[in-house]
Design a protein around this motif. Structure first.
Motif, PDB file in Angstrom:
ATOM      1  N   ALA A   1       0.853  -1.201   0.000  1.00 63.91           N
ATOM      2  CA  ALA A   1       0.000   0.000   0.000  1.00 63.91           C
ATOM      3  C   ALA A   1       0.882   1.243   0.000  1.00 63.91           C
ATOM      4  O   ALA A   1       0.906   2.010   0.962  1.00 63.91           O
ATOM      5  N   PRO A   2       1.626   1.477  -1.091  1.00 63.84           N
ATOM      6  CA  PRO A   2       2.578   2.594  -1.109  1.00 63.84           C
ATOM      7  C   PRO A   2       1.928   3.958  -0.995  1.00 63.84           C
ATOM      8  O   PRO A   2       2.514   4.881  -0.425  1.00 63.84           O
ATOM      9  N   LEU A   3       0.706   4.117  -1.529  1.00 66.01           N
ATOM     10  CA  LEU A   3       0.035   5.412  -1.470  1.00 66.01           C
ATOM     11  C   LEU A   3      -0.488   5.719  -0.077  1.00 66.01           C
ATOM     12  O   LEU A   3      -0.852   6.866   0.213  1.00 66.01           O
ATOM     13  N   HIS A   4      -0.517   4.708   0.802  1.00 63.29           N
ATOM     14  CA  HIS A   4      -1.086   4.888   2.128  1.00 63.29           C
ATOM     15  C   HIS A   4      -0.040   4.738   3.239  1.00 63.29           C
ATOM     16  O   HIS A   4       0.116   5.621   4.084  1.00 63.29           O
TER      17      HIS A   4
ATOM     18  N   GLY B   1      -8.122  -6.577   3.259  1.00 61.51           N
ATOM     19  CA  GLY B   1      -9.260  -5.734   3.612  1.00 61.51           C
ATOM     20  C   GLY B   1      -8.826  -4.442   4.279  1.00 61.51           C
ATOM     21  O   GLY B   1      -7.741  -4.357   4.866  1.00 61.51           O
ATOM     22  N   PHE B   2      -9.685  -3.431   4.183  1.00 61.93           N
ATOM     23  CA  PHE B   2      -9.349  -2.105   4.712  1.00 61.93           C
ATOM     24  C   PHE B   2     -10.589  -1.468   5.343  1.00 61.93           C
ATOM     25  O   PHE B   2     -11.613  -2.112   5.493  1.00 61.93           O
ATOM     26  N   HIS B   3     -10.461  -0.206   5.742  1.00 64.24           N
ATOM     27  CA  HIS B   3     -11.543   0.508   6.442  1.00 64.24           C
ATOM     28  C   HIS B   3     -11.951  -0.238   7.714  1.00 64.24           C
ATOM     29  O   HIS B   3     -13.116  -0.217   8.119  1.00 64.24           O
TER      30      HIS B   3
ATOM     31  N   THR C   1      -4.814  -4.928  -1.856  1.00 65.65           N
ATOM     32  CA  THR C   1      -4.720  -3.471  -1.813  1.00 65.65           C
ATOM     33  C   THR C   1      -6.136  -2.905  -1.749  1.00 65.65           C
ATOM     34  O   THR C   1      -7.118  -3.631  -1.944  1.00 65.65           O
ATOM     35  N   PRO C   2      -6.282  -1.602  -1.529  1.00 63.57           N
ATOM     36  CA  PRO C   2      -7.626  -0.997  -1.524  1.00 63.57           C
ATOM     37  C   PRO C   2      -8.246  -0.864  -2.916  1.00 63.57           C
ATOM     38  O   PRO C   2      -9.316  -0.272  -3.055  1.00 63.57           O
TER      39      PRO C   2
END
Length: 406
Positions: free
Chosen positions: A120-123, A178-180, A231-232
């Motif tokens: 998750a490089p952007l996050h 998973g995320f959020h 990833t998201p």
């Protein structure tokens, strides 16, 4: 007992200062346009007018310094000194398989977050920049990492593994994460309470809406499947992300159009979804208004988004069985999300019947609402996200404050 929570993104920092002893938010805000220029802070204190200040922030360190300066400003601040801050909570997007719960940050944790940045490089990269900035500016304050992925570590193997060579999972960690997670956890707690069911017995489908959208199938209070993956990017159609596509599109475009791997990543994450169909990045309120005015691309974007959401919702009902409730939760700015009503239309065969008047009232946002009809077999709730409260609770738990009197 003041807690500062931070959500550090690529070009912004969102913050909240929370008084744990009295369970009240003292201030919230965000620094926008970090790195890119023309940066500014918007600072909000209950009972006061929002404060807007422009200040150049070339990096997350300068952005956090601006936050601390604003919190202690004699005119608009709420603190006499940053020494009043006794705990810091960082939202971290990717924790991999190592972290199944929030943890006190040490060097090993920092190294793991850095390692997970490949997924998750952007996050994770800006999350880590925020942690390092806080360690420099508030070196004596204990800091806690709260992971988006932790809530979903209860998924069974058949849900989180991909049908790919098994050694990809063993060697590279290729699986659904998973995320959020904080948002789904809060929605599960509140959904169970509103439906009158004990949390550890609740079967729910929770839906986090915003520029990023994800669903979670919850059985007996635990996440058993979720729409975002390694990833998201995976899942339903989103504001700028494509969600599920045929993976064969990627080599096809690389071979036929000469699109590079970094370009593919950029297109799928930032130039697809609603933005890709409409042709520009725009919020859903404008999309809805222009669709009503006859713009066919805007109409198509809304129909595609609601159709894909409906498909996932039906699939997750198959996973949970008849749910006790469906819970939509939104962050700031997304109370006007129009796709909810479109997605739930025609789902009476699943026991879901929307009350259009209640749904329209829910567009005003700001409160928990029942939007299903009285004769709906499945209750549908809409509520503001409680991610900040989850962060505060986890910081207090890690620091041993949970049993302090309010």
């Amino acid at each position: 007992m003041f807690i500062l929570t931070l959500n550090c993104r690529r070009y912004s920092v969102q913050y909240q200062l929370f008084d744990w002893r009295h369970l009240v938010s003292l201030a919230t805000g965000s620094v926008e346009r970090i790195v890119v220029g023309d940066s500014f802070i918007t600072h909000e204190v209950p009972g006061r007018l929002p404060e807007h200040r422009e200040r150049d922030c070339p990096d997350h360190l300068s952005a956090l310094k601006l936050v601390l300066d604003t919190l202690t400003d004699p005119k608009v601040g709420v603190l006499t000194s940053v020494a009043k801050i006794k705990g810091i909570g960082h939202r971290v997007v990717h924790g991999g398989e190592k972290f199944t719960q929030s943890v006190l940050i040490d060097q090993e944790v920092v190294e793991t977050i850095e390692e997970m940045a490949k997924l998750a490089p952007l996050h994770n990269t800006p999350n880590l920049a925020g942690i390092r900035a806080a360690q420099e500016l508030l070196s004596d304050v204990p800091q806690v990492a709260i992971f988006d992925t932790a809530f979903h570590q209860t998924m069974p193997e058949e849900a989180y593994l991909y049908p790919l060579p098994y050694e990809w999972y063993e060697k590279h960690g290729i699986r659904r994460y998973g995320f959020h997670g904080q948002s789904h956890l809060y929605a599960a707690r509140r959904g169970a309470a509103l439906a009158g069911v004990e949390q550890d017995r609740a079967n729910l489908v929770t839906i986090h809406t915003g520029d990023g959208v994800s669903l979670c199938a919850i059985r007996n209070g635990k996440s058993v499947d979720t729409s975002m993956g390694l990833t998201p990017l995976e899942g339903v159609m989103m504001g700028t992300r494509c969600g599920d596509i045929d993976p064969g599109i990627i080599p096809f475009m690389m071979n036929q159009a000469g699109v590079s791997a970094p370009e593919i990543d950029l297109f799928m994450n930032q130039k697809s979804g609603v933005a890709g169909i409409v042709g520009r990045r725009v919020n859903r309120r404008i999309v809805m208004n222009e669709a009503n005015d006859g713009d066919e691309r805007c109409r198509l974007a809304l129909e595609m988004e609601s159709y894909r959401l409906r498909k996932y919702l039906g699939a997750y009902i198959a996973v949970t069985g008849k749910p006790d409730a469906i819970v939509f939760t939104y962050g700031d700015g997304w109370a006007d999300w129009p796709v909810r009503g479109l997605a739930l239309a025609g789902m009476e065969q699943f026991g879901i019947k929307l009350d259009t008047e209640r749904d329209l009232m829910a567009l005003m946002g700001g409160q928990e609402m029942l939007v299903s009809a009285d004769d709906s077999q499945v209750k549908v709730f809409v509520l503001p996200t409680g991610e900040d409260m989850v962060l505060n609770e986890d910081v207090a738990t890690i620091l041993g404050w949970r049993d302090l009197p309010a």
